[in-house]
Design an enzyme around this catalytic site. Structure first.
Site, PDB file in Angstrom:
ATOM      1  N   ASP A  13       0.661-121.853 -43.972  1.00 30.20           N
ATOM      2  CA  ASP A  13       0.012-120.825 -44.793  1.00 30.20           C
ATOM      3  C   ASP A  13      -1.392-120.640 -44.240  1.00 30.20           C
ATOM      4  O   ASP A  13      -2.240-121.541 -44.344  1.00 30.20           O
ATOM      5  CB  ASP A  13      -0.046-121.258 -46.256  1.00 30.20           C
ATOM      6  N   ASP A 132       9.324-114.238 -53.591  1.00 34.74           N
ATOM      7  CA  ASP A 132       8.562-115.137 -54.462  1.00 34.74           C
ATOM      8  C   ASP A 132       9.153-115.045 -55.864  1.00 34.74           C
ATOM      9  O   ASP A 132       9.135-113.977 -56.488  1.00 34.74           O
ATOM     10  CB  ASP A 132       7.087-114.735 -54.480  1.00 34.74           C
TER      11      ASP A 132
END
Length: 450
Positions: A13, A132
């Site tokens: 990330d 998500d």
């Protein structure tokens, strides 16, 4: 049903050039440089790597392609890149930067046609739908966008089906409720989505111990993505690989290891490995064994220089034998023979097997490159240089086309053989191995094993 291939996928990330990590998409902390981590994970034996530019979407900017290029140049394993991708042109730019696959998330929700267009342009094997997901209420899973900040009305199961229908090649399920918590993957959510589609599904969010990986693979998931447990070295990938493998070391702790040339498929030698040797082989990508005569670890080629660079490791159906596929840097046998198996009880068929011809031809071409003063045609091509080689490839390509238009099968075979030879010369000139082409082809045809 348990999958045969267990893909271990570290996730980077990235926020403005640095790897960060938080919990439930919040409280981000600086971790490390992405290039350094990428090298580390490939060295440890990761199967793939995911790179998410996690603030590109919320900041309404494009992905940082320079860092993508640096990460890609540092590794050879497949790289998936996502974040801030809104158009087909964005996808093209990321692929040109070196990504093997592109992950799309929020933009696909806002414009589902993006999946269809991308799959049509680049092939569904290069398009990953990342979703998500968060549980809303007691039994409903909803899709979130914009880095997990915006709730939508989309049901996660329905959206996964829609993504597959539109051409996504695989789906990453990011469970927001478990992200960074380390309580384990959301098995119910991930398995429900996996059962609803026919494309590979990757679990993401919640890994905290090796048992969590084992559990998710036992439920038919294709890959397991994780970040913090790898970033902080709580779990080392070689240890995880061995934990997940159904390998049974006998009472003396030594497994027979068959060594095979990855290009020619020739069997080179038989040695033995204990658990430490196998771990070192995974970690270093070079062959390590255990010497029964010296009662110590043995790094193949450490003194002779005849190292074996490991390109693949498999184990048999009973989990009591190892197969190493290697690129050898010299003879495998201490006698100087290419293979330890050069004595015959019953003479096998003579000549090269068809699948070994290209590798043997490539070996001969490499030898001719190093002897450019010889009178061979191959040496002549290397003396003349790249322009001459490219000219010959153009000529041979035209001959193949003419033969095909004439529908003369034997002529086409003859001309294709000429073309392949000149392509091998070009590959040698540019230091490209056959294994490089094989890896690229495999990347384009990753399929779920049932």
């Amino acid at each position: 049903m348990e999958t045969k291939t267990k893909r271990i996928i570290p996730c980077l990330d990235v926020d403005h050039g640095r790897v960060v990590k938080g919990k439930k998409f919040k409280g981000l902390k600086d971790i490390a440089d992405p290039i350094e981590l990428a090298r580390k994970y490939e060295q440890q034996g990761a199967d793939e790597l995911v790179f998410y530019d996690i603030t590109a979407t919320t900041e309404k900017r494009g992905i940082i392609l320079d860092i993508v290029k640096q990460v890609q140049s540092a590794i050879t394993i497949p790289l998936t890149v996502g974040g801030g991708i809104r158009t087909v042109k964005d996808i093209e730019a990321v692929l040109q930067a070196g990504a093997d696959k592109v992950s799309i998330n929020s933009a696909a929700v806002k414009n589902p046609d993006l999946i269809t267009e991308a799959a049509s342009h680049f092939g569904n094997n290069r398009i990953v739908l990342s979703i998500d997901v968060k549980q809303v209420g007691e039994k409903e899973w909803k899709i979130f966008t914009d880095g997990g900040s915006t709730e939508t009305e989309l049901n996660a199961i329905d959206w996964a089906k829609e993504g597959e229908k539109r051409g996504a090649g695989e789906i990453v399920v990011n469970c927001m409720d478990e992200d960074g918590v380390r309580n384990g993957y959301d098995i119910q959510l991930t398995e429900t989505i996996s059962n609803a589609v026919d494309i590979p599904v990757i679990a993401s969010g919640g890994a905290g111990e090796m048992e969590h990986f084992k559990e998710v693979f036992e439920h038919g998931i294709s890959g397991a993505l994780a970040a913090s447990v790898f970033h902080y070295d709580d779990i080392k990938i070689p240890d995880l690989k061995l934990y997940l493998a159904d390998i049974h070391f006998p009472a003396d702790g030594l497994l027979p290891a068959i060594v095979q040339d990855v290009e020619t498929k020739q069997v080179l030698m038989l040695a033995y490995m204990n658990e430490t040797a196998l771990k070192k082989t995974i970690e270093t990508k070079e062959a390590w064994f255990y010497s029964r005569s010296r009662q110590e670890l043995w790094h193949k080629g450490a003194t002779s220089g005849n190292k074996q660079l490991v390109r693949g490791i498999q184990y048999d159906c009973d989990g009591d034998a190892i197969l190493l596929q290697v690129k050898r840097l010299g003879p495998a046998c201490h006698t100087g023979e290419e293979s330890c198996f050069f004595n015959s009880l019953i003479q096998g068929s003579e000549g090269l097997k068809e699948e070994a011809v290209l590798s043997q031809l490539m070996t001969t071409i490499k030898k001719r490159r190093n002897k450019q003063q010889s009178r061979s045609y191959t040496a002549y091509l290397f003396r003349e240089g790249l322009d001459k080689i490219l000219k010959k490839i153009g000529e041979e390509s035209s001959e193949v086309i003419i033969g095909a238009k004439n529908r003369n099968k034997q002529e086409v075979i003859w001309e294709i053989a000429d073309l392949v030879y000149h392509l091998l010369v070009l590959m040698t000139y540019l230091n490209i191995d056959l294994s490089d082409i094989e890896r690229e082809l495999k990347k384009r045809h990753v399929k779920r094993e049932e």
